[in-house]
Enzyme design. Structure first.
Site, PDB file in Angstrom:
ATOM      1  N   PRO A 218      -5.134  81.375  52.660  1.00 14.78           N
ATOM      2  CA  PRO A 218      -5.089  80.376  53.727  1.00 14.78           C
ATOM      3  C   PRO A 218      -5.791  79.085  53.313  1.00 14.78           C
ATOM      4  O   PRO A 218      -6.801  79.120  52.604  1.00 14.78           O
ATOM      5  CB  PRO A 218      -5.853  81.050  54.871  1.00 14.78           C
TER       6      PRO A 218
ATOM      7  N   CYS B  68      -0.927  47.476  52.150  1.00  8.74           N
ATOM      8  CA  CYS B  68       0.250  46.609  52.220  1.00  8.74           C
ATOM      9  C   CYS B  68       1.535  47.417  52.089  1.00  8.74           C
ATOM     10  O   CYS B  68       2.271  47.306  51.108  1.00  8.74           O
ATOM     11  CB  CYS B  68       0.151  45.534  51.149  1.00  8.74           C
TER      12      CYS B  68
HETATM   13  C1  LIG Z   1      -0.585  75.214  49.523  1.00  2.97           C
HETATM   14  C2  LIG Z   1      -0.610  76.659  49.206  1.00  2.97           C
HETATM   15  C3  LIG Z   1      -1.342  77.538  50.001  1.00  2.97           C
HETATM   16  C4  LIG Z   1      -2.069  77.113  51.260  1.00  2.97           C
HETATM   17  O1  LIG Z   1      -1.188  76.724  52.262  1.00  2.97           O
HETATM   18  P1  LIG Z   1      -1.745  76.464  53.736  1.00  2.97           P
HETATM   19  O2  LIG Z   1      -0.540  76.120  54.509  1.00  2.97           O
HETATM   20  O3  LIG Z   1      -2.716  75.361  53.671  1.00  2.97           O
HETATM   21  O4  LIG Z   1      -2.363  77.746  54.201  1.00  2.97           O
HETATM   22  C5  LIG Z   1      -1.408  78.866  49.626  1.00  2.97           C
HETATM   23  N1  LIG Z   1      -0.764  79.313  48.517  1.00  2.97           N
HETATM   24  C6  LIG Z   1      -0.044  78.492  47.724  1.00  2.97           C
HETATM   25  C7  LIG Z   1       0.622  79.031  46.534  1.00  2.97           C
HETATM   26  C8  LIG Z   1       0.055  77.137  48.046  1.00  2.97           C
HETATM   27  O5  LIG Z   1       0.779  76.329  47.270  1.00  2.97           O
END
Ligand SMILES: *Cc1c(COP(=O)(O)O)cnc(C)c1O
Length: 419
Positions: free
Chosen positions: A274, A342
């Site tokens: 997460p 800008c």
């Molecule tokens: C960006 C990403 C996450 C986290 O995503 P959230 O929406 O911020 O929880 C987890 N795993 C991977 C592989 C990601 O690219």
């Protein structure tokens, strides 16, 4: 909401007035609530208390050292997408055995760095990457723990730019290729299969897409087991959404219940990545009104923060709430809140009913803890802003505001340009 609340007329982060932080640190400034970061991490963690699991916080959402340290102190690992993020997480004290490494473009030096660090696993995103990891591991005499990131072809129902689990996305290995790649991985000398992974997108507001992908991955796991391949870790990625405006994402506890029900009998160790869910509503961006102007068609409020400081509205048309730091305005106005950059895409709020901000008034953009500072740049040669963490009635600067000297750090004028 989330320890950002009014006391009388004044907006506070926990027990510190935002006005006081700006008076000390200047504007614009990102402010994070330590209690909120902890609460969100624990809520997520507690949702899986009945199963072996590791929360590998997704560093890219907010990669500031003190934020990482907050989760590491609670037993968290990290999900990284670059060698730079690995460096940050190690500096903050992460246990390498709780690091998972995702991303479609891992470079040789980054792979070697991660191997030497002894991370838990690489989430492999292509056939060629699997081969390359094995070659590098063999060359330096190590074994790489891997999971294959399976692209389950599930629509998460979110913004196209943050949808990653559909067949036409660049991420992962398609489900029909996954089994063959696992069989190949089994015989590669530098590889040890430890997991299976998927991550279908970000800002999901429903549990169904997560469950749908679990159903699809369970079939893969069953086939693998028949072939004598037994991944221990089931990495379900990140992506659980938050409320920015009127979204109604599931609570972590409800998400947890359904995920546990869908995975418990597998007897695997779950990993979660997460990002937004934990940090998004734990931070705000405070900024100051510089000028206002009224046109026949539109009102504008010019502030000292722009798309370089908070890119999400310009990038995805995202919504961030706008709150007065001190409530002393007379009435409301419908206006665009725009930055100094800008570019016409440089807005933080569009056609929004907001208090009648005057020159010098401070405002807070809510839900700015995820993909806020982390996406910021110094475009238009604007030094990146400061970050502050509040705990109770105290606060500390956790990243200094950049100086104008920082803007030219590493630059040099080519010798043939000077006489
Ligand atoms: C960006 C990403 C996450 C986290 O995503 P959230 O929406 O911020 O929880 C987890 N795993 C991977 C592989 C990601 O690219």
């Amino acid at each position: 909401m989330n320890h950002f609340q009014y006391k009388g007329n004044e907006l506070y982060a926990e027990d510190v007035a935002i006005r006081e932080i700006v008076a000390t640190v200047g504007s614009p400034v990102y402010v994070y609530s330590h209690a909120t970061l902890e609460r969100h991490f624990k809520a997520f963690d507690d949702s899986f208390s009945t199963m072996p699991h590791t929360i590998c916080y997704s560093v890219k959402a907010n990669s500031t050292q003190s934020v990482l340290k907050t989760f590491i102190n609670l037993g968290g690992g990290v999900d990284i997408v670059s060698g730079g993020e690995l460096f940050r997480a190690l500096k903050a004290g992460v246990d390498p055995k709780k690091v998972v490494y995702s991303g479609v473009g891992k470079k040789d030096d980054e792979i070697e760095y991660a191997l030497n660090t002894g991370i838990l696993m690489f989430n492999v995103e292509s056939e060629q990457e699997l081969t390359r990891i094995s070659e590098i591991a063999t060359r330096i005499g190590r074994k790489a723990g891997i999971a294959i990131r399976v692209n389950p072809d599930v629509d998460p129902g979110t913004h196209p730019y943050i949808t990653t689990g559909l067949k036409n996305a660049k991420f992962g290995i398609t489900i029909d290729r996954a089994i063959a790649e696992y069989k190949r991985a089994k015989d590669l000398p530098g590889i040890e299969i430890v997991g299976i992974d998927c991550h279908i997108g970000s800002q999901l507001t429903k549990v169904n897409p997560f469950v749908d992908s679990i159903v699809k991955l369970r079939k893969v796991i069953a086939t693998l087991r028949e072939a004598g391949i037994n991944p221990k870790y089931f990495d379900l990625g990140g992506g659980l959404g938050i409320q920015y405006n009127d979204e109604e994402p599931p609570l972590p506890a409800d998400y947890g219940k359904e995920i546990v029900a869908a995975t418990k009998d597998l007897g695997m160790h779950l990993i979660f990545e997460p990002g937004r869910n934990i940090v998004g509503n734990a931070g705000i961006l405070a900024a100051k009104c510089l000028y206002t102007k009224a046109r026949d068609e539109k009102n504008f409020i010019m502030i000292d923060a722009g798309m370089n400081d908070l890119a999400r509205p310009a990038l995805y048309g995202s919504f961030h709430g706008v709150l007065p730091v001190v409530k002393d305005q007379d009435g409301v106005i419908v206006a665009d809140i725009v930055g100094p950059i800008c570019e016409s895409g440089d807005f933080l709020a569009k056609d929004r009913e907001v208090p009648m901000f005057k020159q010098g008034d401070l405002m807070a953009f809510t839900s700015a803890g995820a993909y806020g500072f982390a996406m910021s740049s110094s475009y238009n040669s604007r030094p990146r802003v400061a970050e502050v963490m509040v705990k109770g009635d105290t606060f500390e600067v956790i990243r200094e505001r950049e100086t104008i000297e920082d803007l030219i750090k590493g630059e040099k004028i080519a010798s043939f340009l000077v006489a």
